[in-house]
Design a protein around this motif. Structure first.
Motif, short mmCIF file in Angstrom:
data_model
loop_
_atom_site.label_atom_id
_atom_site.label_comp_id
_atom_site.label_asym_id
_atom_site.label_seq_id
_atom_site.Cartn_x
_atom_site.Cartn_y
_atom_site.Cartn_z
N ILE A 1 118.53 62.39 37.00
CA ILE A 1 119.88 62.69 37.64
C ILE A 1 119.80 64.37 37.40
O ILE A 1 120.87 65.60 37.95
CB ILE A 1 120.32 62.22 36.87
CG1 ILE A 1 120.71 60.29 36.61
CG2 ILE A 1 122.17 62.56 36.52
CD1 ILE A 1 121.33 59.28 36.29
N ARG A 2 119.49 64.83 36.19
CA ARG A 2 119.24 66.45 35.50
C ARG A 2 118.67 67.04 37.37
O ARG A 2 119.17 67.96 37.55
CB ARG A 2 118.89 66.90 34.55
CG ARG A 2 118.92 68.41 34.22
CD ARG A 2 117.45 69.01 32.73
NE ARG A 2 116.68 68.05 33.46
CZ ARG A 2 115.27 67.57 32.90
NH1 ARG A 2 115.41 67.76 31.57
NH2 ARG A 2 114.17 67.68 33.88
N GLN B 1 118.13 66.55 40.07
CA GLN B 1 119.21 65.99 41.18
C GLN B 1 120.23 67.05 41.11
O GLN B 1 120.50 67.74 42.19
CB GLN B 1 119.63 64.81 41.46
CG GLN B 1 120.15 64.52 42.87
CD GLN B 1 119.30 65.40 44.00
OE1 GLN B 1 117.80 64.92 44.17
NE2 GLN B 1 119.91 65.49 45.75
N ALA B 2 120.52 67.05 40.02
CA ALA B 2 121.63 68.66 39.74
C ALA B 2 121.43 70.16 39.70
O ALA B 2 122.26 70.55 40.73
CB ALA B 2 123.03 67.49 38.08
N GLU B 3 120.54 70.01 39.48
CA GLU B 3 120.31 71.59 39.06
C GLU B 3 120.07 71.44 40.55
O GLU B 3 119.73 72.68 41.16
CB GLU B 3 118.83 71.38 39.07
CG GLU B 3 119.04 71.65 36.39
CD GLU B 3 118.26 71.83 36.40
OE1 GLU B 3 116.61 71.40 37.07
OE2 GLU B 3 118.37 72.18 35.02
N GLN B 4 119.36 71.04 41.27
CA GLN B 4 118.81 70.92 43.03
C GLN B 4 120.09 71.20 43.50
O GLN B 4 120.04 72.02 44.47
CB GLN B 4 117.52 70.13 43.36
CG GLN B 4 117.73 69.81 44.96
CD GLN B 4 116.68 69.22 45.67
OE1 GLN B 4 115.95 68.22 44.33
NE2 GLN B 4 116.42 69.00 46.47
N GLU B 5 120.66 70.63 43.39
CA GLU B 5 122.54 70.65 43.92
C GLU B 5 122.62 71.72 43.99
O GLU B 5 123.43 72.58 44.75
CB GLU B 5 123.49 69.01 44.12
CG GLU B 5 122.70 67.92 45.00
CD GLU B 5 123.62 67.20 44.36
OE1 GLU B 5 124.58 67.06 43.85
OE2 GLU B 5 123.07 65.73 44.55
N MET B 6 123.40 72.13 42.33
CA MET B 6 123.61 73.66 41.99
C MET B 6 122.97 74.64 42.62
O MET B 6 124.01 75.77 42.77
CB MET B 6 123.98 73.21 40.57
CG MET B 6 124.17 74.65 40.10
SD MET B 6 125.01 74.29 38.20
CE MET B 6 125.39 75.65 37.92
#
Length: 81
Positions: free
Chosen positions: A25-26, A28-33
């Motif tokens: 999850i971390r 994926q969140a970093e990739q989107e950010m």
């Protein structure tokens, strides 16, 4: 991992699963950010809101600076994304 080690560590398997999921999850969140396309869309939205008078020029400039910082940080992170 041997059979004995597997049996002894079986009670903590759910914890390892939760840690693995949290790491995914971390990531994926970093990739989107730091995704350049997402940052560009957000920059366009800030520009649209400023033009429509929904936000002031000062707020827009602050948001743009933050987004440009994310874009720069994403580029410096390299190809691991």
């Amino acid at each position: 991992m041997g059979l004995l080690t597997g049996l002894l560590t079986l009670p903590i398997a759910p914890v390892r699963g939760v840690v693995w999921m949290a790491e995914r999850i971390r990531d994926q969140a970093e990739q989107e950010m730091y995704d350049p396309a997402a940052v560009r869309r957000q920059l366009a939205e800030v520009d649209r809101a400023r033009t429509a008078g929904e936000i002031s020029g000062d707020v827009a400039a602050e948001l743009e600076n933050e987004l440009l910082s994310r874009l720069t940080a994403g580029r410096s992170r390299g190809p691991e994304m």
